[in-house]
Design a protein around this motif. Structure first.
Motif, PDB file in Angstrom:
ATOM      1  N   TYR A 199     -26.730 -21.383  -0.327  1.00  0.00           N
ATOM      2  CA  TYR A 199     -27.715 -21.851   0.585  1.00  0.00           C
ATOM      3  C   TYR A 199     -28.124 -20.522   1.341  1.00  0.00           C
ATOM      4  CZ  TYR A 199     -25.852 -26.367  -0.503  1.00  0.00           C
ATOM      5  OH  TYR A 199     -25.351 -27.501  -1.347  1.00  0.00           O
ATOM      6  N   GLU A 210     -32.006 -22.941 -11.065  1.00  0.00           N
ATOM      7  CA  GLU A 210     -31.075 -23.875 -11.176  1.00  0.00           C
ATOM      8  C   GLU A 210     -30.909 -23.943 -12.620  1.00  0.00           C
ATOM      9  OE1 GLU A 210     -30.397 -28.816 -10.323  1.00  0.00           O
ATOM     10  OE2 GLU A 210     -32.364 -27.880  -9.885  1.00  0.00           O
ATOM     11  N   LYS A 264     -26.912 -22.831  -8.578  1.00  0.00           N
ATOM     12  CA  LYS A 264     -28.063 -23.053  -8.059  1.00  0.00           C
ATOM     13  C   LYS A 264     -28.301 -22.339  -6.851  1.00  0.00           C
ATOM     14  CE  LYS A 264     -31.134 -26.868  -5.898  1.00  0.00           C
ATOM     15  NZ  LYS A 264     -32.416 -26.341  -6.404  1.00  0.00           N
ATOM     16  N   ASP A 265     -29.364 -21.624  -6.771  1.00  0.00           N
ATOM     17  CA  ASP A 265     -29.786 -20.702  -5.560  1.00  0.00           C
ATOM     18  C   ASP A 265     -31.138 -21.217  -5.484  1.00  0.00           C
ATOM     19  OD1 ASP A 265     -31.438 -19.069  -7.396  1.00  0.00           O
ATOM     20  OD2 ASP A 265     -30.069 -17.405  -7.232  1.00  0.00           O
ATOM     21  N   THR A 281     -22.153 -20.165   0.198  1.00  0.00           N
ATOM     22  CA  THR A 281     -22.005 -20.785  -1.101  1.00  0.00           C
ATOM     23  C   THR A 281     -20.933 -21.986  -1.190  1.00  0.00           C
ATOM     24  OG1 THR A 281     -22.657 -18.436  -2.197  1.00  0.00           O
ATOM     25  CG2 THR A 281     -21.345 -20.134  -3.487  1.00  0.00           C
ATOM     26  N   ARG A 295     -23.392 -23.360  -5.650  1.00  0.00           N
ATOM     27  CA  ARG A 295     -24.580 -23.633  -5.062  1.00  0.00           C
ATOM     28  C   ARG A 295     -24.745 -22.778  -3.895  1.00  0.00           C
ATOM     29  NH1 ARG A 295     -28.300 -28.292  -3.668  1.00  0.00           N
ATOM     30  NH2 ARG A 295     -29.743 -27.140  -2.802  1.00  0.00           N
TER      31      ARG A 295
END
Length: 147
Positions: free
Chosen positions: A120, A45, A40-41, A104, A118
């Motif tokens: 951020y 997703e 996910k970024d 991440t 994931r």
């Protein structure tokens, strides 16, 4: 239960992968990600190695000379956190060198491959504000929100 020592080599391998990323290394990342890994970024997703391969390959379509510089990392058991800078130039809009700063969250599977990734980062500040027209709008909205 895995230990930090077990995954230090996995983290080191992952950092080398990001810092030496190329279109060729993005074509088959089965040594880095599990077949069912979650990713996910701010734009995606998805789950599964083919989809993750596609996201990284698409990065080379969108921008010139993409590369990551990992500035710090923390590892605890099977979980890691990377702080990075993504450096590139845009193919459209602006040829000046760009830098997106983010982090991440990673979880490693028992075999040392990534099964959770994931990212951020603030797409508004780090990307949209740098685009013509949209950037002006984003900066205006930010100023209005501060009032």
């Amino acid at each position: 239960m895995s230990t930090t020592l077990d995954h230090q080599a996995s983290l080191d391998k992952l950092i080398v992968f990001f810092e030496t990323i190329s279109l060729k290394t993005c074509q088959n990342m089965s040594g880095i990600y599990t077949e069912d890994a979650y990713f996910k970024d701010p734009f995606n997703e998805l789950r599964g190695l083919p989809a993750i391969n596609h996201v990284f390959q698409h990065m080379f379509v969108q921008v010139r000379e993409p590369r990551f510089r990992v500035t710090s990392s923390v590892l605890q058991n099977d979980t890691a956190f990377l702080v990075w800078e993504f450096l590139f130039t845009m193919k459209k809009f602006n040829a000046a060198p760009q830098c997106i700063r983010g982090a991440t969250h990673i979880r490693f599977a028992a075999d040392g491959r990534v099964n959770f990734h994931r990212d951020y980062w603030d797409a508004a500040e780090e990307l949209y504000e740098k685009l013509p027209l949209l950037g002006s709008l984003m900066r205006f909205l930010k100023r209005q929100a501060r009032k």
